[in-house]
Scaffold this active site. Structure first.
Site, PDB file in Angstrom:
ATOM      1  N   ASP A 153      20.680  36.560  53.049  1.00 25.54           N
ATOM      2  CA  ASP A 153      19.233  36.307  53.057  1.00 25.54           C
ATOM      3  C   ASP A 153      18.731  35.825  51.701  1.00 25.54           C
ATOM      4  OD1 ASP A 153      16.732  36.272  54.372  1.00 25.54           O
ATOM      5  OD2 ASP A 153      16.190  38.223  53.542  1.00 25.54           O
ATOM      6  N   SER A 207      10.861  35.647  56.014  1.00 27.12           N
ATOM      7  CA  SER A 207      11.867  35.461  57.055  1.00 27.12           C
ATOM      8  C   SER A 207      11.311  35.925  58.394  1.00 27.12           C
ATOM      9  CB  SER A 207      13.131  36.257  56.716  1.00 27.12           C
ATOM     10  OG  SER A 207      13.656  35.875  55.464  1.00 27.12           O
ATOM     11  N   GLN A 238      18.570  30.745  60.026  1.00 29.23           N
ATOM     12  CA  GLN A 238      17.336  31.516  59.841  1.00 29.23           C
ATOM     13  C   GLN A 238      16.128  30.595  59.986  1.00 29.23           C
ATOM     14  OE1 GLN A 238      15.408  33.062  55.907  1.00 29.23           O
ATOM     15  NE2 GLN A 238      16.708  34.733  56.635  1.00 29.23           N
TER      16      GLN A 238
END
Length: 286
Positions: free
Chosen positions: A203, A227, A277
């Site tokens: 991430d 996110s 993502q």
């Protein structure tokens, strides 16, 4: 070293009851819990309920609410299915009585089968790109204050970017990023721990790539970034204490959202994991 120790501590969840675990956050001045931490802790919770001969091959998750770094996170595991080859788990992360994160993960026994992969991008190796004082000098001398603060923060993951322009300019750039990453110290070969740490670091820097085409970054005060979801596929065994090339690209941004993809390659070129993502990249209203 200390940052890695803290990371391993927060990944060692406390067992409260069958299928119920509690995780803590590091004592840092953050507005919300780092998304990679929640992904990694939820994966660990799922791993604790799976037979030892099965390993995560994919996970899919949604960030529902910002996590409170001052409060523990409860991970409630639902044992969806235990099959002959595959095991499926669903994990809900809860704070203050509300779900903040949802993860589904699939585990598989080790099998042989067809084997192919795309080639690794042709980039300089981790020893051939600026690092250490040379990296700090190139970035920190000219970078905005928010970027300097980010790079000066102690972290358990070591970064060696191949491309540096996006930190030093507001020009619109091609939405790609190449960065060498590894854990700050040796953590051994445990495949479950290595997968959890890889989920944690996956991430980092990812959402930023979707902003390069707009001359912006997640550090820019003009951007609201967060996110929204996070998916990973683990193709081959990985050692996060060794250098991995994190190759990222963003094929699209629209509707206040940016999509970014990533792949992890070993120095020898083996593709060990893929990531996708979608994140919120909304211009802030003034």
């Amino acid at each position: 070293m200390e940052a890695v120790t803290k990371l391993l501590e927060i990944l060692d969840l406390e067992t409260l009851e069958t299928n119920l675990f509690r995780g803590a956050s590091p004592h840092e001045a953050r507005q919300r819990v780092f998304g990679g931490q929640v992904v990694a802790q939820a994966l660990v919770a799922a791993q604790r309920t799976v037979p030892a001969d099965r390993f995560c091959h994919s996970l899919h998750s949604y960030f529902l609410r910002g996590g409170d770094p001052a409060a523990p996170i409860i991970y409630d595991v639902d044992r969806i299915r235990d099959g002959g080859s595959f095991t499926t788990r669903r994990v809900v992360a809860i704070q203050h009585g509300q779900p903040i994160f949802l993860l589904s993960a699939s585990f598989q026994i080790v099998e042989e089968g067809f084997d192919h992969q795309i080639d690794m991008p042709d980039v300089p190796g981790p020893d051939d790109v600026p690092h250490g004082e040379a990296l700090n000098e190139r970035i920190l001398r000219h970078a905005p204050a928010a970027v300097k603060a980010y790079w000066q923060r102690p972290r358990p993951i070591e970064f060696r970017p191949v491309l540096l322009d996006h930190y030093l300019t507001e020009d619109r750039l091609e939405p790609i990023q190449r960065i060498w990453v590894r854990c700050g110290r040796e953590i051994g070969d445990d495949p479950n721990l290595n997968a959890a740490v890889l989920a944690y670091l996956s991430d980092m820097t990812l959402l930023d790539t979707s902003l390069f085409a707009h001359g912006l970054s997640v550090f820019d005060a003009r951007v609201q970034a967060a996110s929204l979801d996070h998916s990973m596929w683990f193709h081959r065994r990985v050692r996060v204490s060794d250098w991995l090339l994190y190759a990222q690209d963003s094929p699209s941004s629209s509707g206040g959202r940016g999509l970014t993809r990533g792949s992890f390659h070993t120095r020898e070129g083996a593709l060990v994991a893929s990531v996708a993502q979608e994140g919120l990249i909304r211009p802030r209203s003034r």
